[in-house]
Design an enzyme around this catalytic site. Structure first.
Site, PDB file in Angstrom:
ATOM      1  CG  ASN A   1      -1.726   1.212   1.412  1.00 54.64           C
ATOM      2  OD1 ASN A   1      -1.812   2.045   0.504  1.00 54.64           O
ATOM      3  ND2 ASN A   1      -2.361   1.353   2.576  1.00 54.64           N
ATOM      4  CD1 TRP A   2       3.481   0.798  -2.678  1.00 56.92           C
ATOM      5  CD2 TRP A   2       3.479   1.718  -4.722  1.00 56.92           C
ATOM      6  NE1 TRP A   2       4.095  -0.091  -3.526  1.00 56.92           N
ATOM      7  CE2 TRP A   2       4.106   0.452  -4.798  1.00 56.92           C
ATOM      8  CE3 TRP A   2       3.358   2.463  -5.893  1.00 56.92           C
ATOM      9  CZ2 TRP A   2       4.615  -0.070  -5.984  1.00 56.92           C
ATOM     10  CZ3 TRP A   2       3.869   1.952  -7.089  1.00 56.92           C
ATOM     11  CH2 TRP A   2       4.497   0.695  -7.138  1.00 56.92           C
ATOM     12  CE  LYS A   3      -0.213   3.217   4.716  1.00 57.04           C
ATOM     13  NZ  LYS A   3      -0.053   3.307   6.161  1.00 57.04           N
TER      14      LYS A   3
ATOM     15  CG  HIS B   1      -5.796   1.982   5.298  1.00 61.38           C
ATOM     16  ND1 HIS B   1      -5.319   2.921   6.176  1.00 61.38           N
ATOM     17  CD2 HIS B   1      -4.805   1.074   5.136  1.00 61.38           C
ATOM     18  CE1 HIS B   1      -4.074   2.595   6.524  1.00 61.38           C
ATOM     19  NE2 HIS B   1      -3.738   1.484   5.898  1.00 61.38           N
TER      20      HIS B   1
ATOM     21  CD  GLU C   1      -2.822   5.519   6.854  1.00 61.53           C
ATOM     22  OE1 GLU C   1      -2.840   5.548   5.609  1.00 61.53           O
ATOM     23  OE2 GLU C   1      -1.897   4.998   7.516  1.00 61.53           O
TER      24      GLU C   1
ATOM     25  CD  GLU D   1      -3.512  -2.572   7.492  1.00 62.54           C
ATOM     26  OE1 GLU D   1      -2.377  -2.692   7.025  1.00 62.54           O
ATOM     27  OE2 GLU D   1      -4.268  -1.629   7.215  1.00 62.54           O
TER      28      GLU D   1
ATOM     29  N   GLY E   1       2.463   2.262  10.707  1.00 63.41           N
ATOM     30  CA  GLY E   1       3.386   3.374  10.509  1.00 63.41           C
ATOM     31  C   GLY E   1       4.142   3.780  11.764  1.00 63.41           C
TER      32      GLY E   1
ATOM     33  CB  SER F   1       5.315  -1.778  11.979  1.00 66.10           C
ATOM     34  OG  SER F   1       4.927  -0.424  12.218  1.00 66.10           O
TER      35      SER F   1
ATOM     36  N   GLY G   1       2.817  -1.045   4.276  1.00 66.92           N
ATOM     37  CA  GLY G   1       2.922   0.363   3.924  1.00 66.92           C
ATOM     38  C   GLY G   1       4.384   0.743   3.723  1.00 66.92           C
ATOM     39  N   GLY G   2       4.999   1.281   4.766  1.00 66.60           N
ATOM     40  CA  GLY G   2       6.369   1.793   4.686  1.00 66.60           C
ATOM     41  C   GLY G   2       7.352   0.881   3.969  1.00 66.60           C
TER      42      GLY G   2
END
Ligand code: PGA
Length: 254
Positions: A9-11, A95, A97, A167, A173, A213, A234-235
């Site tokens: 997930n490149w956000k 998600h 976010e 999640e 993150g 993470s 993500g990251g």
């Protein structure tokens, strides 16, 4: 048997050119991967070029959200038909976010899940508790409400086309990853709620990813857990090297 699915997930990261480069790097390695479904989720703007870059490979494309309406006066939103046209197969829905910053609720998640399935696409449904909720002993209540909400009026056949990403919000993150046993325990709870809705055979067939993470060093241990069938990353999905290391860890275990 459940399929392992590793999704990046490149956000809101990477301009189009950077997205295409990363997609190409992943495609190269994906040639040696046969047991794991690899999914990448760029921004909407990069979706068309990324979809072209992965064409003919075993890398699939997701978008990070869609609207639940077909079309119309919804400024800033994108419909399922628009993303389907580009060759997208998966849609991330709900998600944390989106829930935290953009008013996503269990009800809008359900509407989006229905719309995505109607279009013949596959939803990756994100659920998970905040730290306050976990500390207050509400883990099961939160997960139950999120699952019952997301799957309201979804048939057995359609449920089989879904993926869940568990999640924990406190792990997203933050660099604070859930321990293997915390994650496995939550996945068992998630699967038990799916069993209540759909019975064992469906529940045992649904891929449940862990997210929060996950990285190259902790992925192996998490993915070895019985009920962890992949990751939403993500990251660590923003560099080819770390994302590929996670894909390779999954391939070894799958
Ligand atoms: P993270 O994000 O890997 O950066 O924690 C995961 C996610 O939000 O899906």
């Amino acid at each position: 048997m459940r399929k392992y699915v590793i999704a990046g997930n490149w956000k809101m990261n990477k301009i189009v050119a950077e997205s295409v480069t990363l997609a190409q790097e992943i495609v190269e390695v994906a040639k040696n991967i046969s047991k794991v479904e690899i999914v990448i989720s760029p921004t909407y703007l990069a979706t068309a070029k990324v979809a072209d870059a992965v064409k003919g490979s075993n890398v699939k494309v997701a978008v990070q959200d869609v609207h639940f309406e077909d079309q119309g006066a919804y400024t800033g939103k994108v419909s399922v038909d628009m993303v389907k046209e580009l060759g997208v197969e998966y849609v991330i829905v709900g998600h944390s976010e989106q829930r935290q910053y953009f008013g996503e609720t269990n009800e809008t998640v359900n509407k989006k899940v229905k719309k995505v399935l109607e279009a013949g696409l596959k939803p990756i449904i994100c659920i998970g508790e905040t730290l306050d909720e976990r500390n207050a002993g509400k883990l099961e209540d939160v997960l139950s409400a999120q699952i019952n909400g997301a799957y309201a009026n979804i048939s057995n056949t359609d449920a089989l086309k879904t993926i869940i990403a568990y999640e924990p919000v406190w792990a997203i993150g933050t660099g604070v990853v859930a321990t293997e046993s915390q994650a496995q325990e939550a996945h068992v709870i998630v699967r038990s709620f799916l069993k209540k809705l759909y019975g064992s055979s469906v529940a045992d067939s649904i891929t449940i990813q862990y997210g929060g993470s996950m990285n190259a060093s902790n992925a192996g241990g998490l993915l070895q857990q019985n009920d962890i069938d992949g990751g939403l990353i993500g990251g660590a999905s923003l560099q080819a090297e770390s994302f590929i290391a996670i894909v390779e860890a999954a391939e070894k275990i799958a």
